[in-house]
Design a protein around this motif. Sequence first.
Motif, PDB file in Angstrom:
ATOM      1  N   LEU A 338      50.948  13.304  44.473  1.00  0.00           N
ATOM      2  CA  LEU A 338      52.137  12.978  45.284  1.00  0.00           C
ATOM      3  C   LEU A 338      52.477  11.589  45.735  1.00  0.00           C
ATOM      4  O   LEU A 338      53.507  11.370  45.775  1.00  0.00           O
ATOM      5  N   GLU A 342      56.307   9.068  44.503  1.00  0.00           N
ATOM      6  CA  GLU A 342      56.968   8.767  45.754  1.00  0.00           C
ATOM      7  C   GLU A 342      58.238   8.101  45.349  1.00  0.00           C
ATOM      8  O   GLU A 342      59.058   8.376  46.237  1.00  0.00           O
ATOM      9  N   VAL A 372      49.925  17.748  53.030  1.00  0.00           N
ATOM     10  CA  VAL A 372      50.943  17.626  52.043  1.00  0.00           C
ATOM     11  C   VAL A 372      52.509  17.213  52.636  1.00  0.00           C
ATOM     12  O   VAL A 372      53.031  16.495  52.061  1.00  0.00           O
ATOM     13  N   ILE A 376      54.667  13.756  51.862  1.00  0.00           N
ATOM     14  CA  ILE A 376      55.946  13.907  51.381  1.00  0.00           C
ATOM     15  C   ILE A 376      57.015  13.380  52.516  1.00  0.00           C
ATOM     16  O   ILE A 376      57.937  12.626  52.054  1.00  0.00           O
TER      17      ILE A 376
END
Length: 422
Positions: A338, A342, A372, A376
């Motif tokens: 993740l 980005e 998570v 995000i």
Amino acid sequence: MKSLTWAACLALAGTAFAHAHHDHEEVPEHVREELLRKWDQEFTFSGIASFAHLKPVKCLIEPDERYDIAVIGAPFDTAVSYRPGARFGPRSIRAASARQMAGTSYNTRAGINPYASWATVKDCGDIPITPFDNGVAERQMYEAFLELGSRPALTTASSKYGTKGISAGKSKLVTLGGDHSVALPALRALYQIYQKPITVLHFDAHLDTWNPVRYSAYWTSEQAHFNHGSFFHKASREGLICNSTSAHAGLRTRLTGVDDSDYTNPGPEQGFMRIHADDIDDLGPMGIVNRIIERIGLDSDQPVYLSVDIDVLDPATAPGTGTPEPGGWTTREFIRILRGIEKLNIVGADIVEVSPSYDNKGETTALAAAQVAFEIITSMVKAGAGEELGGWYGRKVTPVEETVVEEEAEKAVEKKEAKDEL
């Protein structure tokens, strides 16, 4: 009896008058400051269970409420094929986010505190989704996503801050599910907002592009096609998804029948690139990142929807889900992935299929989902920071590395354009 009634009415009227009089009294500034110094504090274990201790607002009944990023719950799970319970997901994810607070949420991996930066992030509560009629529920979610996603962002397109390109001046939603079917109304809303097919990056153990007849070829209906395993099938056939840039990642599901025809049957739902969970053994997390970026590209004019089914993680890490599949990624590996993506142009996201009744005593599934969501939101805020904050743990790229990244981005755009021409 009548005299008692009139007495009661007079007493109530007097109380109401007293309250009205009290409500109009202004609190002196020095008293207000003293109250704030004494009581304007929360510990991680106290306060109303909003996401990350953000001030909860029922944005759907407050049409003037503005934000840059809104967290919205979608407590819906009546479209599942196995274990229910994800309607309680939003509540459990919020509770698991309790250690995220504005004053203590500097993300060392990303070099920014998403709750103490330029962006206004709000917890907009839950969509009041009916559990009795999936057709109504489907419409409720679409109208809610469209309403909340269509509001102009608090940070204007002309500001130094905020994302640029196609999403400039637009608000972004992070949805806490709920089963995975909530992604279909979300994509329908995004298609209306951006007026073009959306790139989907889908982290999941399962394809979720199943033809609905997989579940039953005889007892079927149009409404039965709306389920948590076929929503991408429907979305692709409705033209909502950009099939030349979308990707599945973390796959390890069993397929239908005696061969891999689920991968090869003709149809627009086959437009996803597939990355299997086992690929991480050969590629490592950054190899997965590179494949994703090569596929999706860094085009600021192509909106990307990030959809995370918590079962992308191994059930040893995240047992609290409806359709667990052994052999998934660890939380650490997934966080690394993740953070590596980005720079994607993420315009919306969901974290779904958290079913707390199957979680363990340590609530590791809900904790992973809250993390998570944090990562995000961090990426969304970092993308609009107006300056280069560095990459992994704030590492600044050298001019040579920056040139390589730019060249890779240009190649990805050229590759996408070539696919579009085809």
